[in-house]
Design a protein around this motif. Structure first.
Motif, PDB file in Angstrom:
ATOM      1  N   UNK A  87       0.852  -1.182   0.000  1.00  0.00           N
ATOM      2  CA  UNK A  87       0.000   0.000   0.000  1.00  0.00           C
ATOM      3  C   UNK A  87       0.892   1.237   0.000  1.00  0.00           C
ATOM      4  N   UNK A  88       0.451   2.261  -0.714  1.00  0.00           N
ATOM      5  CA  UNK A  88       1.127   3.561  -0.723  1.00  0.00           C
ATOM      6  C   UNK A  88       0.095   4.582  -0.273  1.00  0.00           C
ATOM      7  N   UNK A  89       0.412   5.328   0.771  1.00  0.00           N
ATOM      8  CA  UNK A  89      -0.524   6.309   1.315  1.00  0.00           C
ATOM      9  C   UNK A  89      -0.110   7.723   0.934  1.00  0.00           C
ATOM     10  N   UNK A  90      -1.112   8.586   0.815  1.00  0.00           N
ATOM     11  CA  UNK A  90      -0.843  10.018   0.652  1.00  0.00           C
ATOM     12  C   UNK A  90      -1.985  10.817   1.258  1.00  0.00           C
ATOM     13  N   UNK A  91      -1.710  12.076   1.525  1.00  0.00           N
ATOM     14  CA  UNK A  91      -2.730  12.997   2.037  1.00  0.00           C
ATOM     15  C   UNK A  91      -2.558  14.327   1.320  1.00  0.00           C
ATOM     16  N   UNK A  92      -2.861  15.413   1.992  1.00  0.00           N
ATOM     17  CA  UNK A  92      -2.845  16.724   1.352  1.00  0.00           C
ATOM     18  C   UNK A  92      -1.455  17.172   0.929  1.00  0.00           C
ATOM     19  N   UNK A  93      -0.466  16.923   1.747  1.00  0.00           N
ATOM     20  CA  UNK A  93       0.882  17.374   1.402  1.00  0.00           C
ATOM     21  C   UNK A  93       1.792  17.376   2.606  1.00  0.00           C
ATOM     22  N   UNK A  94       2.921  18.038   2.474  1.00  0.00           N
ATOM     23  CA  UNK A  94       3.930  17.997   3.537  1.00  0.00           C
ATOM     24  C   UNK A  94       3.467  18.637   4.842  1.00  0.00           C
ATOM     25  N   UNK A  95       2.407  19.427   4.794  1.00  0.00           N
ATOM     26  CA  UNK A  95       1.883  20.069   5.992  1.00  0.00           C
ATOM     27  C   UNK A  95       0.885  19.173   6.732  1.00  0.00           C
ATOM     28  N   UNK A  96       0.656  17.969   6.216  1.00  0.00           N
ATOM     29  CA  UNK A  96      -0.355  17.051   6.739  1.00  0.00           C
ATOM     30  C   UNK A  96       0.319  15.744   7.159  1.00  0.00           C
ATOM     31  N   UNK A  97      -0.071  15.196   8.301  1.00  0.00           N
ATOM     32  CA  UNK A  97       0.522  13.931   8.729  1.00  0.00           C
ATOM     33  C   UNK A  97      -0.423  12.750   8.536  1.00  0.00           C
TER      34      UNK A  97
END
Length: 144
Positions: A87-97
């Motif tokens: 699985x590869x996860x992502x969110x909004x960007x570097x400002x988001x954990x």
């Protein structure tokens, strides 16, 4: 001799230590360009998870990503995937954990996982397009 500054104040690691560190980093993270290339190949070898909420997913997400908010990553939601599925996860960007939270939950469930550094911000910075879902309500229903 150069004036001491924050960059050179602490000496760089030796080559062997640097190699070990950067090799280890690649075991935990991937970048937007590599994900894009893998998705374009038609056989990426991983499942891409957008771990943001349904409304943000509906507004724009990486084409091919599935929406599974990090708080809803539980064993029963992964039951249809073989245990070795990456699985590869992502969110909004570097400002988001959120991507790290999702990756942690997957790791706690014994699943192989990497984080796509940069998230949506990185994806857009690379010049890649997002896709939208018909409505946030449809995504919310699917995420139950």
């Amino acid at each position: 001799m150069p004036t001491l500054n924050a960059v050179i104040q602490t000496p760089a690691a030796d080559s062997a230590a640097a190699q070990a560190h950067f090799q280890a980093t690649l075991q935990f993270e991937t970048d937007c360009a590599d994900v894009h290339g893998a998705l374009a190949s038609g056989a990426p070898g991983f499942v891409l998870l957008d771990v943001r909420g349904p409304a943000l997913f509906a507004q724009g997400h990486v084409p091919g990503a599935l929406n599974l908010p990090h708080g809803k990553i539980v064993a029963s939601r992964l039951a249809d995937y073989p245990p070795q599925t990456l699985f590869v996860t992502y969110c909004a960007g570097p400002h988001c954990n959120g991507a790290a939270r999702g990756a942690l939950r997957l790791a706690q469930l014994g699943r192989p996982v990497k984080l796509m550094s940069g998230g949506i911000t990185g994806w857009l910075d690379e010049g890649f397009a997002l896709t939208q879902t018909a409505s946030a309500g449809e995504v919310a229903k699917a995420n139950g």
